[in-house]
Design a protein around this motif. Structure first.
Motif, PDB file in Angstrom:
ATOM      1  N   ALA A  86       7.856   2.745   7.000  1.00 17.70           N
ATOM      2  CA  ALA A  86       8.603   2.305   6.047  1.00 17.70           C
ATOM      3  C   ALA A  86       7.939   1.704   4.917  1.00 17.70           C
ATOM      4  O   ALA A  86       8.015   2.011   3.581  1.00 17.70           O
ATOM      5  CB  ALA A  86       9.621   1.268   6.267  1.00 17.70           C
ATOM      6  N   LYS A  87       6.949   0.828   5.227  1.00 13.62           N
ATOM      7  CA  LYS A  87       6.002   0.153   4.232  1.00 13.62           C
ATOM      8  C   LYS A  87       4.841  -0.616   4.786  1.00 13.62           C
ATOM      9  O   LYS A  87       5.033  -0.870   6.019  1.00 13.62           O
ATOM     10  CB  LYS A  87       6.966  -1.201   3.586  1.00 13.62           C
ATOM     11  N   LYS A 131       9.792  -3.093  15.123  1.00 12.95           N
ATOM     12  CA  LYS A 131       9.556  -2.338  13.975  1.00 12.95           C
ATOM     13  C   LYS A 131       8.307  -2.793  12.983  1.00 12.95           C
ATOM     14  O   LYS A 131       8.370  -2.327  11.891  1.00 12.95           O
ATOM     15  CB  LYS A 131      10.971  -2.267  13.158  1.00 12.95           C
ATOM     16  N   LEU A 132       7.636  -3.922  13.570  1.00 14.30           N
ATOM     17  CA  LEU A 132       6.795  -4.557  12.776  1.00 14.30           C
ATOM     18  C   LEU A 132       5.559  -4.743  13.749  1.00 14.30           C
ATOM     19  O   LEU A 132       5.538  -5.201  14.590  1.00 14.30           O
ATOM     20  CB  LEU A 132       7.181  -6.014  12.306  1.00 14.30           C
ATOM     21  N   LEU A 169       1.062  -1.190  -0.076  1.00 15.89           N
ATOM     22  CA  LEU A 169      -0.120  -0.098   0.090  1.00 15.89           C
ATOM     23  C   LEU A 169       0.798   1.242  -0.117  1.00 15.89           C
ATOM     24  O   LEU A 169       1.666   1.562   0.891  1.00 15.89           O
ATOM     25  CB  LEU A 169      -0.939  -0.111   1.209  1.00 15.89           C
ATOM     26  N   LYS A 170       0.961   1.895  -1.210  1.00 19.64           N
ATOM     27  CA  LYS A 170       1.857   3.059  -1.200  1.00 19.64           C
ATOM     28  C   LYS A 170       1.353   4.240  -1.153  1.00 19.64           C
ATOM     29  O   LYS A 170       2.215   5.261  -0.873  1.00 19.64           O
ATOM     30  CB  LYS A 170       2.550   2.931  -2.735  1.00 19.64           C
ATOM     31  N   LYS A 188       5.814  -1.784   8.518  1.00 17.59           N
ATOM     32  CA  LYS A 188       6.950  -1.966   9.034  1.00 17.59           C
ATOM     33  C   LYS A 188       7.467  -0.402   9.051  1.00 17.59           C
ATOM     34  O   LYS A 188       7.165   0.470   8.356  1.00 17.59           O
ATOM     35  CB  LYS A 188       7.953  -2.510   7.788  1.00 17.59           C
ATOM     36  N   LEU A 189       8.136  -0.179  10.335  1.00 15.91           N
ATOM     37  CA  LEU A 189       8.666   1.159  10.592  1.00 15.91           C
ATOM     38  C   LEU A 189      10.172   1.188  10.390  1.00 15.91           C
ATOM     39  O   LEU A 189      10.739   0.544  10.315  1.00 15.91           O
ATOM     40  CB  LEU A 189       8.317   1.344  12.012  1.00 15.91           C
ATOM     41  N   TYR A 190      10.578   2.573  10.152  1.00 16.45           N
ATOM     42  CA  TYR A 190      11.969   2.762  10.072  1.00 16.45           C
ATOM     43  C   TYR A 190      12.802   2.607  11.344  1.00 16.45           C
ATOM     44  O   TYR A 190      13.871   2.180  11.549  1.00 16.45           O
ATOM     45  CB  TYR A 190      12.047   4.108   9.619  1.00 16.45           C
TER      46      TYR A 190
END
Length: 155
Positions: free
Chosen positions: A147-148, A115-116, A89-90, A106-108
């Motif tokens: 991040a994603k 981070k997940l 999902l962008k 997902k985090l930086y």
């Protein structure tokens, strides 16, 4: 078309009306290098999902349009595909389309050592923050921290 648009943005502008005629929409367009080859990937979706016939129809429709537009000087491969059940999902449109789906964020940088995060995707917050329901708790993430985001499906 605007001067400073990327190849992917220009291709999206050309593909969207063609996809609309077929009854599908453009999910994403990427022009990427994969190994030694360049790939122009148009990802499409619809309310009822996508099958190979939908992909083939758009491929046949867009191919001569791309040749005429002559946007890409180098050799490339054209791929038209479905985003699949597990998709990235962008942007806000992707997030809104997948509200209620199970996602993985997902985090930086870690929050509380992680981070997940996995949970059910909720509508975006007032300030555009990504929100998910983890168990009974709503967890929010600033967009700059993400991040994603991917949908996921447990088989």
């Amino acid at each position: 078309m605007a001067k400073n648009t990327t190849i992917a943005e220009k291709v999206r502008e050309l593909a969207e009306p063609l996809a609309d005629e077929i009854g599908i929409w453009v999910w994403d367009v990427e022009f990427v290098k994969e190994g030694a080859r360049r790939v122009l990937r148009i990802t499409v979706d619809s309310e009822n999902g996508i099958d190979i016939n939908d992909c083939e129809k758009l491929h046949r429709a867009i191919d001569p349009v791309l040749d005429e537009a002559d946007l890409i000087e180098e050799q490339y491969y054209l791929e038209v595909s479905s985003p699949g059940i597990e998709r990235e999902l962008k942007n806000d449109i992707h997030i809104e389309a997948c509200e209620g789906w199970d996602v993985e964020v997902k985090l930086y940088a870690p929050i509380d050592g992680s981070k997940l995060f996995r949970g059910q995707l909720l509508p975006l917050g007032e300030n555009g923050e990504v929100r998910i329901l983890v168990g009974e708790q709503t967890v929010s993430f600033e967009r700059s921290a993400v991040a994603k985001i991917n949908t996921y499906f447990e088989f």
